[in-house]
Design a protein around this motif. Structure first.
Motif, PDB file in Angstrom:
ATOM      1  N   ARG A  25       4.670 -18.128  -3.006  1.00  0.00           N
ATOM      2  CA  ARG A  25       3.357 -17.909  -3.613  1.00  0.00           C
ATOM      3  C   ARG A  25       3.075 -18.861  -4.755  1.00  0.00           C
ATOM      4  O   ARG A  25       2.233 -18.595  -5.569  1.00  0.00           O
ATOM      5  CB  ARG A  25       3.299 -16.453  -4.153  1.00  0.00           C
ATOM      6  N   GLN A  96      16.698 -11.958  -2.730  1.00  0.00           N
ATOM      7  CA  GLN A  96      15.614 -11.741  -1.774  1.00  0.00           C
ATOM      8  C   GLN A  96      15.539 -12.923  -0.815  1.00  0.00           C
ATOM      9  O   GLN A  96      14.810 -12.890   0.168  1.00  0.00           O
ATOM     10  CB  GLN A  96      14.279 -11.603  -2.502  1.00  0.00           C
ATOM     11  N   GLY A 157       7.251  -4.237   6.092  1.00  0.00           N
ATOM     12  CA  GLY A 157       7.217  -2.982   6.841  1.00  0.00           C
ATOM     13  C   GLY A 157       8.588  -2.597   7.354  1.00  0.00           C
ATOM     14  O   GLY A 157       8.772  -1.485   7.864  1.00  0.00           O
ATOM     15  N   SER A 182       8.396 -13.548  -8.227  1.00  0.00           N
ATOM     16  CA  SER A 182       7.040 -13.215  -8.687  1.00  0.00           C
ATOM     17  C   SER A 182       6.879 -11.720  -8.926  1.00  0.00           C
ATOM     18  O   SER A 182       5.879 -11.280  -9.466  1.00  0.00           O
ATOM     19  CB  SER A 182       6.013 -13.660  -7.640  1.00  0.00           C
TER      20      SER A 182
HETATM   21  C1  BV8 Z   1       9.661  -1.746   2.713  1.00  0.00           C
HETATM   22  C2  BV8 Z   1      11.898 -12.257   4.134  1.00  0.00           C
HETATM   23  C3  BV8 Z   1      10.047   0.563   3.128  1.00  0.00           C
HETATM   24  C4  BV8 Z   1      10.937 -12.988   4.993  1.00  0.00           C
HETATM   25  C5  BV8 Z   1      10.451 -11.051   2.651  1.00  0.00           C
HETATM   26  C6  BV8 Z   1       1.042  -1.926   1.216  1.00  0.00           C
HETATM   27  C7  BV8 Z   1       0.933  -2.178   2.572  1.00  0.00           C
HETATM   28  C8  BV8 Z   1       2.051  -2.520   3.353  1.00  0.00           C
HETATM   29  C9  BV8 Z   1       3.307  -2.612   2.771  1.00  0.00           C
HETATM   30  C10 BV8 Z   1       3.392  -2.358   1.411  1.00  0.00           C
HETATM   31  C11 BV8 Z   1       2.294  -2.021   0.646  1.00  0.00           C
HETATM   32  N1  BV8 Z   1       2.706  -1.848  -0.637  1.00  0.00           N
HETATM   33  C12 BV8 Z   1       4.038  -2.065  -0.700  1.00  0.00           C
HETATM   34  C13 BV8 Z   1       4.455  -2.363   0.550  1.00  0.00           C
HETATM   35  C14 BV8 Z   1       5.795  -2.635   0.950  1.00  0.00           C
HETATM   36  C15 BV8 Z   1       5.986  -4.128   1.123  1.00  0.00           C
HETATM   37  C16 BV8 Z   1       5.437  -4.887  -0.060  1.00  0.00           C
HETATM   38  O1  BV8 Z   1       6.015  -4.837  -1.141  1.00  0.00           O
HETATM   39  N2  BV8 Z   1       4.312  -5.614   0.156  1.00  0.00           N
HETATM   40  C17 BV8 Z   1       3.709  -6.382  -0.915  1.00  0.00           C
HETATM   41  C18 BV8 Z   1       3.052  -7.647  -0.315  1.00  0.00           C
HETATM   42  C19 BV8 Z   1       2.684  -5.497  -1.619  1.00  0.00           C
HETATM   43  N3  BV8 Z   1       7.414  -4.277   1.196  1.00  0.00           N
HETATM   44  C20 BV8 Z   1       8.004  -4.171   2.402  1.00  0.00           C
HETATM   45  O2  BV8 Z   1       7.439  -4.084   3.450  1.00  0.00           O
HETATM   46  C21 BV8 Z   1       9.533  -4.138   2.337  1.00  0.00           C
HETATM   47  N4  BV8 Z   1       9.974  -2.989   3.082  1.00  0.00           N
HETATM   48  O3  BV8 Z   1       8.929  -1.484   1.779  1.00  0.00           O
HETATM   49  O4  BV8 Z   1      10.238  -0.792   3.534  1.00  0.00           O
HETATM   50  C22 BV8 Z   1      11.214   0.956   2.300  1.00  0.00           C
HETATM   51  C23 BV8 Z   1      11.195   0.732   0.923  1.00  0.00           C
HETATM   52  C24 BV8 Z   1      12.299   1.125   0.171  1.00  0.00           C
HETATM   53  C25 BV8 Z   1      13.395   1.714   0.784  1.00  0.00           C
HETATM   54  C26 BV8 Z   1      13.378   1.908   2.168  1.00  0.00           C
HETATM   55  C27 BV8 Z   1      12.284   1.526   2.929  1.00  0.00           C
HETATM   56  C28 BV8 Z   1      10.153  -5.360   2.962  1.00  0.00           C
HETATM   57  C29 BV8 Z   1       9.697  -6.587   2.223  1.00  0.00           C
HETATM   58  C30 BV8 Z   1      10.519  -7.789   2.675  1.00  0.00           C
HETATM   59  C31 BV8 Z   1       9.621  -8.854   3.267  1.00  0.00           C
HETATM   60  N5  BV8 Z   1      10.409 -10.059   3.487  1.00  0.00           N
HETATM   61  N6  BV8 Z   1      11.255 -12.094   2.837  1.00  0.00           N
HETATM   62  C32 BV8 Z   1      11.124 -14.449   4.820  1.00  0.00           C
HETATM   63  O5  BV8 Z   1      11.774 -14.882   3.854  1.00  0.00           O
HETATM   64  O6  BV8 Z   1      10.580 -15.158   5.676  1.00  0.00           O
HETATM   65  S1  BV8 Z   1       9.522 -11.013   1.247  1.00  0.00           S
HETATM   66  C33 BV8 Z   1       9.551 -12.484   0.390  1.00  0.00           C
HETATM   67  O7  BV8 Z   1       8.527 -12.431  -0.624  1.00  0.00           O
HETATM   68  C34 BV8 Z   1      10.793 -12.689  -0.438  1.00  0.00           C
HETATM   69  O8  BV8 Z   1      11.942 -12.279   0.235  1.00  0.00           O
HETATM   70  C35 BV8 Z   1      10.571 -11.900  -1.694  1.00  0.00           C
HETATM   71  O9  BV8 Z   1      11.036 -10.573  -1.568  1.00  0.00           O
HETATM   72  C36 BV8 Z   1       9.084 -11.805  -1.761  1.00  0.00           C
HETATM   73  C37 BV8 Z   1       8.574 -12.387  -3.054  1.00  0.00           C
HETATM   74  O10 BV8 Z   1       8.874 -13.720  -3.017  1.00  0.00           O
HETATM   75  P1  BV8 Z   1       9.622 -14.395  -4.274  1.00  0.00           P
HETATM   76  O11 BV8 Z   1      11.045 -14.558  -3.898  1.00  0.00           O
HETATM   77  O12 BV8 Z   1       9.332 -13.682  -5.528  1.00  0.00           O
HETATM   78  O13 BV8 Z   1       8.904 -15.790  -4.256  1.00  0.00           O
HETATM   79  P2  BV8 Z   1       7.414 -16.105  -4.757  1.00  0.00           P
HETATM   80  O14 BV8 Z   1       6.998 -17.389  -4.128  1.00  0.00           O
HETATM   81  O15 BV8 Z   1       6.555 -14.886  -4.595  1.00  0.00           O
HETATM   82  O16 BV8 Z   1       7.615 -16.334  -6.319  1.00  0.00           O
HETATM   83  C38 BV8 Z   1       8.412 -17.425  -6.750  1.00  0.00           C
HETATM   84  C39 BV8 Z   1       8.614 -17.226  -8.228  1.00  0.00           C
HETATM   85  O17 BV8 Z   1       9.502 -18.245  -8.693  1.00  0.00           O
HETATM   86  C40 BV8 Z   1       7.318 -17.375  -9.017  1.00  0.00           C
HETATM   87  O18 BV8 Z   1       7.276 -16.352  -9.996  1.00  0.00           O
HETATM   88  C41 BV8 Z   1       7.447 -18.763  -9.653  1.00  0.00           C
HETATM   89  O19 BV8 Z   1       6.848 -18.784 -10.931  1.00  0.00           O
HETATM   90  C42 BV8 Z   1       8.932 -18.888  -9.788  1.00  0.00           C
HETATM   91  N7  BV8 Z   1       9.400 -20.281  -9.755  1.00  0.00           N
HETATM   92  C43 BV8 Z   1       8.893 -21.313  -9.028  1.00  0.00           C
HETATM   93  N8  BV8 Z   1       9.620 -22.429  -9.269  1.00  0.00           N
HETATM   94  C44 BV8 Z   1      10.610 -22.070 -10.142  1.00  0.00           C
HETATM   95  C45 BV8 Z   1      10.474 -20.710 -10.446  1.00  0.00           C
HETATM   96  N9  BV8 Z   1      11.286 -20.077 -11.291  1.00  0.00           N
HETATM   97  C46 BV8 Z   1      12.286 -20.800 -11.848  1.00  0.00           C
HETATM   98  N10 BV8 Z   1      12.483 -22.108 -11.611  1.00  0.00           N
HETATM   99  C47 BV8 Z   1      11.672 -22.776 -10.766  1.00  0.00           C
HETATM  100  N11 BV8 Z   1      11.872 -24.090 -10.542  1.00  0.00           N
END
Ligand code: BV8
Length: 233
Positions: A25, A96, A157, A182
Motif C-alpha cells: 500500500r 505477515q 477471509g 501499515s
Molecule cells: C481473518 C498474504 C478471520 C497475501 C495478506 C471487512 C470485510 C472483510 C474482511 C475483513 C473486514 N474487516 C476485517 C477483515 C478481515 C481481513 C482484514 O483485515 N481486511 C482489511 C483489508 C480490513 N483480514 C482477513 O481476512 C484475515 N483473516 O480475518 O480471518 C479470523 C481472524 C482472527 C482469528 C481467526 C480467524 C487474513 C488477512 C491476510 C491476508 N493476506 N498477505 C499476499 O501476501 O499475497 S495481507 C497483506 O497485507 C500482508 O500480509 C499484511 O498482513 C497486510 C498489510 O500489509 P503490510 O505488510 O502492512 O504492508 P503495507 O504495504 O500495507 O504497508 C507497508 C508499511 O511499511 C507502510 O506502513 C510503509 O510506511 C512501511 N514502509 C515502507 N517502506 C519502508 C517501510 N517501513 C520501514 N522501512 C521502509 N523502507
C-alpha cells in the motif's frame, strides 16, 4: 532493554522494501498496492482464485520469481542477531510477509502467519510441498498426482496460520515491536492492542505514521535498514 525479558516482533512488507520487494500500500510507489490494475485485496482471496485461478496463480508466480532475486537487508540481519544474542528471555518474530528473507537472514523462532511463497498446498489431498515449478503450468501434486496445487498463502477471509503460537507468545510479552507495517489488516493489526492490554511496552519502527501509531508508547520513523539496527544494537 535488559529488564524486558520476552520480546515479540511483528513485521510487515516495509521490512523487505529496501530489499526491493514491493509493499502493498505504499503511497510512495504511486500504485497503492495495485498489480496489473488489480487491487491486492481483489487478487488475494479464495473467491478470486475460484473465479480466475490463472490470474491468481500468475500473480503468485510473478511474486515468487521476484522474491527469488532479492536478498535480506540490514533489518532482517539485525533481527536475526537479536534472537541469537538475547539472553534471559525469548524473541518471537511474527511476520505477515510471505517472503523468506527472515529465514535466510537466520531467524529461527519465526511465525509466518500469512503463509510462505515457497510453499504450495494441495487442495485435493490437503498436503503441503515446497514450490518447484510455476503453478500456472498446473504441476501435479507430488502426493496425489492431481493438478490441485495453490499458493500456501493466507488470503483475505482465510484464517491466519499458527494463531495459537501467536497467542502463546503474546501471553508473556514484555516488549512488542511492530516493524514496517501499515496496520491495515487484522488480526495482525490488533496485536498491539493485545500487548497494551497485557501491560507490555510497545514500540513502532516504520517509515511513516501507520494506522496503528496511536497505540504505541513510542514510534521511531525512518527506513528499516537504519532504525532497526540502531534499536537492536
Ligand atoms: C481473518 C498474504 C478471520 C497475501 C495478506 C471487512 C470485510 C472483510 C474482511 C475483513 C473486514 N474487516 C476485517 C477483515 C478481515 C481481513 C482484514 O483485515 N481486511 C482489511 C483489508 C480490513 N483480514 C482477513 O481476512 C484475515 N483473516 O480475518 O480471518 C479470523 C481472524 C482472527 C482469528 C481467526 C480467524 C487474513 C488477512 C491476510 C491476508 N493476506 N498477505 C499476499 O501476501 O499475497 S495481507 C497483506 O497485507 C500482508 O500480509 C499484511 O498482513 C497486510 C498489510 O500489509 P503490510 O505488510 O502492512 O504492508 P503495507 O504495504 O500495507 O504497508 C507497508 C508499511 O511499511 C507502510 O506502513 C510503509 O510506511 C512501511 N514502509 C515502507 N517502506 C519502508 C517501510 N517501513 C520501514 N522501512 C521502509 N523502507
Amino acid at each position: 532493554m535488559s529488564h524486558l525479558r520476552n520480546i515479540v516482533i511483528l513485521t510487515g512488507a516495509g521490512v523487505s522494501a529496501e530489499s526491493g520487494i514491493d509493499t502493498f500500500r505504499d503511497a510512495n510507489d504511486g500504485r497503492g498496492g495495485l498489480w496489473e490494475q488489480h487491487r491486492v485485496e481483489d487478487v488475494a482471496t479464495p473467491e478470486a482464485f475460484a473465479r480466475n485461478p490463472g490470474l491468481v496463480q500468475r500473480f503468485y508466480d510473478m511474486r515468487r520469481a521476484a522474491i527469488q532475486t532479492k536478498q535480506p537487508n540490514a533489518a532482517h540481519h539485525a533481527l536475526a542477531r537479536l534472537e541469537a544474542q538475547w539472553r534471559g528471555g525469548t524473541v518471537t518474530l511474527i511476520t505477515q510477509n510471505v517472503d523468506d528473507l527472515h529465514d535466510r537472514a537466520g531467524s529461527h523462532n519465526l511465525i509466518h502467519m500469512h503463509g510462505e511463497h515457497l510453499s504450495v498446498w494441495c487442495t485435493a489431498c490437503d498436503t503441503r510441498h515446497r514450490w518447484t515449478a510455476p503453478l500456472i503450468d498446473g504441476p501435479a501434486c507430488p502426493t496425489c498426482a492431481r493438478p490441485a496445487l495453490r499458493p500456501d498463502i493466507v488470503w483475505f477471509g482465510e484464517v491466519p496460520y499458527r494463531m495459537d503460537d501467536i497467542h502463546q507468545a503474546m501471553r508473556d510479552v514484555d516488549l512488542f515491536v511492530s516493524i514496517g507495517t501499515s496496520g491495515a489488516v487484522y488480526p495482525a493489526a490488533g496485536l498491539v492492542r493485545m500487548a497494551r492490554d497485557l501491560g507490555a511496552q510497545t514500540l513502532e519502527l516504520n517509515l511513516e505514521r501507520s494506522q496503528g501509531s496511536a497505540w504505541f508508547h513510542e514510534s521511531r520513523f525512518g527506513p528499516a535498514t537504519q532504525v532497526v539496527p540502531v534499536w537492536v544494537d
